[in-house]
Scaffold this motif. Structure first.
Motif, PDB file in Angstrom:
ATOM      1  N   ALA A 135      37.901  29.528  98.215  1.00  0.00           N
ATOM      2  CA  ALA A 135      37.158  30.418  99.116  1.00  0.00           C
ATOM      3  C   ALA A 135      37.886  30.543 100.458  1.00  0.00           C
ATOM      4  N   PRO A 136      37.640  31.662 101.172  1.00  0.00           N
ATOM      5  CA  PRO A 136      36.721  32.764 100.837  1.00  0.00           C
ATOM      6  C   PRO A 136      37.276  33.621  99.700  1.00  0.00           C
ATOM      7  N   LEU A 137      36.366  34.045  98.816  1.00  0.00           N
ATOM      8  CA  LEU A 137      36.813  34.720  97.601  1.00  0.00           C
ATOM      9  C   LEU A 137      35.719  35.634  97.078  1.00  0.00           C
ATOM     10  N   ILE A 138      36.139  36.834  96.629  1.00  0.00           N
ATOM     11  CA  ILE A 138      35.217  37.762  95.974  1.00  0.00           C
ATOM     12  C   ILE A 138      35.781  38.105  94.603  1.00  0.00           C
ATOM     13  N   ILE A 139      35.004  37.832  93.564  1.00  0.00           N
ATOM     14  CA  ILE A 139      35.370  38.214  92.205  1.00  0.00           C
ATOM     15  C   ILE A 139      34.349  39.260  91.759  1.00  0.00           C
ATOM     16  N   ASP A 161      26.240  36.229  90.005  1.00  0.00           N
ATOM     17  CA  ASP A 161      25.267  37.169  89.425  1.00  0.00           C
ATOM     18  C   ASP A 161      25.179  37.023  87.908  1.00  0.00           C
ATOM     19  N   GLU A 162      24.271  37.785  87.322  1.00  0.00           N
ATOM     20  CA  GLU A 162      23.858  37.621  85.928  1.00  0.00           C
ATOM     21  C   GLU A 162      24.989  37.882  84.939  1.00  0.00           C
ATOM     22  N   ILE A 210      30.692  35.894  93.233  1.00  0.00           N
ATOM     23  CA  ILE A 210      31.088  36.254  91.868  1.00  0.00           C
ATOM     24  C   ILE A 210      30.071  37.241  91.325  1.00  0.00           C
ATOM     25  N   GLY A 211      30.554  38.350  90.767  1.00  0.00           N
ATOM     26  CA  GLY A 211      29.680  39.422  90.294  1.00  0.00           C
ATOM     27  C   GLY A 211      29.115  39.171  88.915  1.00  0.00           C
ATOM     28  N   ASP A 231      41.089  37.858  96.066  1.00  0.00           N
ATOM     29  CA  ASP A 231      39.989  38.603  95.462  1.00  0.00           C
ATOM     30  C   ASP A 231      40.454  39.272  94.169  1.00  0.00           C
ATOM     31  N   VAL A 232      39.514  39.414  93.220  1.00  0.00           N
ATOM     32  CA  VAL A 232      39.831  40.013  91.921  1.00  0.00           C
ATOM     33  C   VAL A 232      38.927  41.222  91.715  1.00  0.00           C
ATOM     34  N   LYS A 233      39.533  42.366  91.441  1.00  0.00           N
ATOM     35  CA  LYS A 233      38.794  43.616  91.252  1.00  0.00           C
ATOM     36  C   LYS A 233      38.163  43.686  89.866  1.00  0.00           C
TER      37      LYS A 233
END
Length: 416
Positions: A369-373, A331-332, A355-356, A388-390
């Protein structure tokens, strides 16, 4: 063609050469019949995957070989029939309209060549065609004729219904020649009108060299049309553009660019030697020497040199150099440092990286992956991220640096 691929399925600017002919034919009429024999099932399967309402006729080559034999047993519906060749991908609607507009009994395309060897000769007198003679049946004097058959005809149905059953194979090739209907028509005092056309448009493709020549002509046509409609190109001769690609807004393509498939380019700059494959690029700059692979959507983003994007969505992102981003959503406000890799394949399956916003990924990091940042995250350079990273956190994974005093001199046995 010296290939296992059927001749008419060889690609020109991203599309089978037969499909170029079908597209132009559909601009003239929806009543289209394809005559097939060699590898008919394969060709029909490819056609049916791309077109609807196409009719087929299978030529009985064992009994009726040749161009005239192709029409044996064919049921015709329209009052006038336009006969095209599947290996002429460069024809245009405008040229075909010249053939169908006239009220003559038969209109046939002809070309005047400096070297007419290899072609059937067309004998013309008082602006009317008298006869077509295939080269192998020509006398030495007839071979001096420079007007040749370009291979496309517009014929009244009633004449085809009359003449096709009467064709014979009494010739050097023992084939049924479609060209023999011209002599039959002349003998019946029917009007046979020559339509002079350009060789480069009615060029047949019979070898890989012909294929290359046709590709060059088609590319020049595609790029000229795009530039007339506002696309800027630097050294256009070095650029390749798939006929299926589309452009809108202010677009600039630098030298060496390749645009493949159904790519959409909107208000973007594609820099030197970059490749876009079935990608959507909007308000972005790509390259130089970058690659965007299929199913990628890139908006308001900077992609620098030696960056590869595969099946990913990037919105407002900077990835300046030497990175691989695969199966990802970013994302941006996010910055991808040099040497960052999304490790999306575990040897069996592909996994996604999400990725946020406003994430800083330091150089030489591996994102497994699988991964959420989440949003607002820092990833320290040289890290391998496996969890994952908060939001708001720093993630860093490095082996602590160790300094061994004097080791250089000990290793090389040098004193100081």
């Amino acid at each position: 063609m010296k290939s296992s691929t059927p001749k008419v399925l060889h690609l020109i600017s991203g599309k089978a050469m037969l499909f170029h002919s079908i597209d132009v034919a559909k601009e003239i009429s929806e009543d289209i019949t394809i005559i097939l024999h060699h590898q008919a099932d394969l060709i029909r399967k490819k056609i049916d995957a791309n077109y609807e309402n196409i009719k087929y006729h299978i030529q009985d080559v064992e009994q009726f070989s040749g161009t005239g034999g192709a029409l044996k047993g064919l049921t015709l519906n329209s009052d006038r029939v336009l006969i095209l060749n599947g290996d002429m991908p460069l024809i245009t609607k405008e040229s075909l309209e010249l053939l169908i507009d006239s009220k003559n009994d038969i209109n046939m395309s002809v070309i005047t060549l400096k070297d007419s060897s290899g072609y059937g000769r067309v004998i013309i007198k008082d602006d009317k065609v008298l006869e077509i003679i295939e080269e192998k049946d020509c006398t030495d004097n007839q071979k001096l004729t420079k007007t040749v058959n370009a291979g496309i005809y517009s014929v009244k149905k009633e004449l085809l219904d009359k003449y096709i059953p009467n064709l014979n194979n009494n010739n050097a090739q023992k084939e049924y020649y479609l060209t023999d209907i011209i002599k039959m028509a002349v003998d019946d005092n029917k009007s046979v009108n020559p339509i002079y056309v350009e060789e480069k448009e009615f060029k047949g493709v019979n070898s890989k060299l012909d294929l290359s020549d046709a590709e060059t002509i088609m590319q020049n046509r595609i790029k000229a049309n795009l530039m007339r409609n506002g696309v800027s190109m630097r050294l256009a001769d070095t650029i390749y553009i798939d006929i299926r690609a589309s452009f809108s807004g202010e677009c600039f393509l630098e030298n060496g660019v390749t645009i493949l498939g159904d790519s959409q380019i909107i208000n973007s700059n594609i820099k030197t030697n970059s490749v876009i494959e079935d990608g959507y690029i909007e308000n972005s700059d790509i390259g130089p020497m970058a690659r965007v692979r299929p199913n990628s959507i890139i908006k308001d983003t900077h992609i620098g040199n030696f960056v590869e994007i595969k099946k990913s969505t990037l919105n407002g992102v900077k990835a300046g150099h030497l990175s691989y981003i695969g199966d990802s959503s970013i994302d941006e406000g996010t910055n991808i440092g040099a040497g960052v890799i999304t490790c999306n394949y575990d040897g069996k399956d592909k996994h996604k990286t999400i990725i946020g916003k406003n994430v800083f990924v330091g150089s030489d990091s591996q994102l497994v992956a699988p991964l959420i940042i989440e949003d607002d995250v820092l990833i320290g350079a040289g890290s391998t991220i496996t969890r994952d990273v908060k939001s708001g956190n720093l993630a860093i994974s490095r082996t602590p640096m160790k300094i061994v005093k004097g080791f250089f001199y000990k290793f090389f046995k040098k004193g100081k």
